[in-house]
Design a protein around this motif. Structure first.
Motif, PDB file in Angstrom:
ATOM      1  N   THR A 133       0.889  -1.308  -0.055  1.00 42.96           N
ATOM      2  CA  THR A 133      -0.056   0.070  -0.022  1.00 42.96           C
ATOM      3  C   THR A 133       0.750   1.166   0.051  1.00 42.96           C
ATOM      4  O   THR A 133       0.589   2.327  -0.785  1.00 42.96           O
ATOM      5  N   ARG A 134       2.209   1.156   0.739  1.00 39.71           N
ATOM      6  CA  ARG A 134       2.864   2.206   0.497  1.00 39.71           C
ATOM      7  C   ARG A 134       3.087   2.475  -0.734  1.00 39.71           C
ATOM      8  O   ARG A 134       3.402   3.834  -1.141  1.00 39.71           O
ATOM      9  N   MET A 135       3.565   1.417  -1.512  1.00 38.20           N
ATOM     10  CA  MET A 135       4.057   1.683  -3.015  1.00 38.20           C
ATOM     11  C   MET A 135       2.974   2.408  -4.103  1.00 38.20           C
ATOM     12  O   MET A 135       3.179   3.251  -4.747  1.00 38.20           O
ATOM     13  N   VAL A 136       1.761   1.682  -3.746  1.00 38.74           N
ATOM     14  CA  VAL A 136       0.768   2.121  -4.422  1.00 38.74           C
ATOM     15  C   VAL A 136       0.146   3.732  -4.042  1.00 38.74           C
ATOM     16  O   VAL A 136      -0.086   4.348  -4.985  1.00 38.74           O
ATOM     17  N   TYR A 137       0.400   4.181  -2.825  1.00 36.53           N
ATOM     18  CA  TYR A 137      -0.023   5.499  -2.440  1.00 36.53           C
ATOM     19  C   TYR A 137       1.027   6.322  -3.157  1.00 36.53           C
ATOM     20  O   TYR A 137       0.650   7.635  -3.583  1.00 36.53           O
ATOM     21  N   ALA A 138       2.345   5.814  -3.079  1.00 28.13           N
ATOM     22  CA  ALA A 138       3.300   6.846  -3.520  1.00 28.13           C
ATOM     23  C   ALA A 138       3.039   6.857  -5.135  1.00 28.13           C
ATOM     24  O   ALA A 138       3.364   8.046  -5.593  1.00 28.13           O
ATOM     25  N   ALA A 140       0.479   6.732  -6.684  1.00 33.32           N
ATOM     26  CA  ALA A 140      -1.030   7.461  -6.995  1.00 33.32           C
ATOM     27  C   ALA A 140      -0.786   8.877  -6.749  1.00 33.32           C
ATOM     28  O   ALA A 140      -1.352   9.650  -7.328  1.00 33.32           O
ATOM     29  N   THR A 141      -0.026   9.215  -5.572  1.00 37.43           N
ATOM     30  CA  THR A 141      -0.050  10.671  -5.285  1.00 37.43           C
ATOM     31  C   THR A 141       1.258  11.460  -5.344  1.00 37.43           C
ATOM     32  O   THR A 141       1.462  12.628  -5.469  1.00 37.43           O
ATOM     33  N   GLY A 142       2.298  10.806  -5.435  1.00 38.04           N
ATOM     34  CA  GLY A 142       3.839  11.435  -5.708  1.00 38.04           C
ATOM     35  C   GLY A 142       4.301  11.589  -4.240  1.00 38.04           C
ATOM     36  O   GLY A 142       5.089  12.293  -4.245  1.00 38.04           O
ATOM     37  N   THR A 143       3.520  11.308  -3.150  1.00 39.64           N
ATOM     38  CA  THR A 143       3.897  11.531  -1.988  1.00 39.64           C
ATOM     39  C   THR A 143       4.212  10.311  -1.210  1.00 39.64           C
ATOM     40  O   THR A 143       3.561   9.246  -1.208  1.00 39.64           O
ATOM     41  N   ALA A 144       5.442  10.205  -0.283  1.00 42.78           N
ATOM     42  CA  ALA A 144       5.854   9.226   0.391  1.00 42.78           C
ATOM     43  C   ALA A 144       5.370   9.078   1.604  1.00 42.78           C
ATOM     44  O   ALA A 144       5.261  10.261   2.354  1.00 42.78           O
ATOM     45  N   VAL A 145       4.663   8.251   2.237  1.00 37.91           N
ATOM     46  CA  VAL A 145       4.008   8.035   3.510  1.00 37.91           C
ATOM     47  C   VAL A 145       4.455   6.636   4.038  1.00 37.91           C
ATOM     48  O   VAL A 145       4.302   5.712   3.522  1.00 37.91           O
ATOM     49  N   GLN A 146       5.087   6.605   5.162  1.00 41.03           N
ATOM     50  CA  GLN A 146       5.674   5.455   6.002  1.00 41.03           C
ATOM     51  C   GLN A 146       4.511   4.350   6.236  1.00 41.03           C
ATOM     52  O   GLN A 146       4.963   3.512   5.978  1.00 41.03           O
ATOM     53  N   ASP A 147       3.531   4.861   6.653  1.00 40.46           N
ATOM     54  CA  ASP A 147       2.603   3.506   7.383  1.00 40.46           C
ATOM     55  C   ASP A 147       1.042   4.274   6.914  1.00 40.46           C
ATOM     56  O   ASP A 147       0.339   4.947   7.529  1.00 40.46           O
TER      57      ASP A 147
END
Length: 336
Positions: A133-138, A140-147
């Protein structure tokens, strides 16, 4: 600051969490029983006796709906500070919950995430799920989120109306919230917390296949829409190139046709933005993005096909793959 705990079929760990929270804070505790049933009535009665407010769904409706029920209650009863959401299975330590509470006060109108660092003995399915999900979110948004999957989150009270409108009723709700946040103007703040998994995380009600599909569904819809548009663009490119032998004309003609189809599908089905105002807002942005992607597409395609000598079909596939993530992130963040 209200502490909101959505709960489905809890055990004694919920009561332990309540006792521990009472020792470190006098914050009101709101529990939503998400249709746990008669067998769990005793635990929720004990929670009431401990001073908690308990709201009950007659049947299980999902974590997203339980959170929205809690947000609506807090909004109507006017807690000016906000809400901290925590899970009921003992994975969030009282001191970490208080740290998120303090961070909400310092970061108004921001989503505060209690971010686990995933060090030590982390169950394989949890480590894999969070990485995916971290990779999908990054992407999708271009933003890195740890958790992206943390259940420990904090919100100021002026965000409650928006939180109640975010789509999703089950585990996908929390991912949808992160995906919707940039367009709503909310930044994300991460506060490191301890990673706690009890008994291999066996108490989790997360269903790996069904709930993962719900979480990834917005991205999968975009993949399907983009795949169809790319196939149409691919076929039209080859046909126009065969008919005209003009690469620029072929690229432009194919992209105009495929982009019209892609815009209609994405607006109605992928990002669910309908109505006249949504069209007025999104259409100029979308076709501006189409123009930018078109220029990039032509430049990369010419480089690969005419300069490097790669066959047109192969060059087209490489080009589209390279621009896919750029297109999704831009549409999610700027268009819709």
């Amino acid at each position: 600051m209200t502490i909101l705990i959505p709960s489905y079929e809890p055990d004694e760990r919920l009561l332990s969490l309540i006792r521990d929270l009472k020792e470190v804070s006098d914050a009101p505790i709101l529990i939503v029983d998400d249709g746990s049933g008669e067998a769990y009535r005793g635990i929720f009665e004990s929670a009431k006796e401990a001073g908690c407010t308990v709201l009950t769904h007659p049947v299980n409706q999902g974590k997203g709906r339980a959170l929205k029920t809690g947000f609506d209650y807090v909004r109507k009863h006017g807690d000016p500070d906000g809400v901290v959401c925590a899970d009921s299975d003992g994975q969030h330590l009282p001191n970490d919950i208080m740290r998120i509470s303090n961070a909400v006060v310092e970061n108004r109108r921001r989503i505060v995430l209690g971010s686990r660092q995933f060090t030590g003995n982390v169950p394989l399915r949890s480590r894999f799920g969070n990485s995916a999900t971290r990779m999908v979110y990054a992407a999708a948004t271009g933003t890195a989120v740890q958790d992206t999957q943390t259940g420990l989150r904090g919100y100021s009270s002026d965000m409650l109306d928006w939180l109640s409108r975010v789509p999703g009723e089950r585990f996908e709700y929390e991912m949808n919230m992160l995906l919707e946040a940039p367009a709503a103007g909310y930044e994300i703040v991460e506060v490191p917390i301890d990673t706690v998994y009890l008994e291999g995380n066996q108490s989790s009600h997360f269903r790996p296949l069904a709930d993962s599909a719900r979480i990834y569904w917005p991205f999968l819809k975009f993949c399907a829409s983009s795949g169809f548009a790319a196939a149409l663009d691919f076929v039209l490119l080859l046909l126009l190139q065969w008919a005209t032998s003009n690469l620029l004309l072929s690229v432009v003609g194919a992209r105009i046709c495929s982009s019209i189809v892609n815009y209609s599908v994405n607006r109605r089905l992928v990002f669910a933005r309908d109505g006249e105002s949504a069209v007025r807002r999104s259409m100029p942005r979308y076709f501006t993005l189409v123009l930018l992607i078109l220029l990039l597409n032509y430049a990369v395609l010419r480089l690969l096909h005419e300069t490097a000598g790669l066959p047109l079909a192969a060059a087209k596939i490489v080009t589209e793959a390279a621009l896919f993530a750029v297109s999704y992130a831009a549409q999610r963040k700027f268009v819709y």
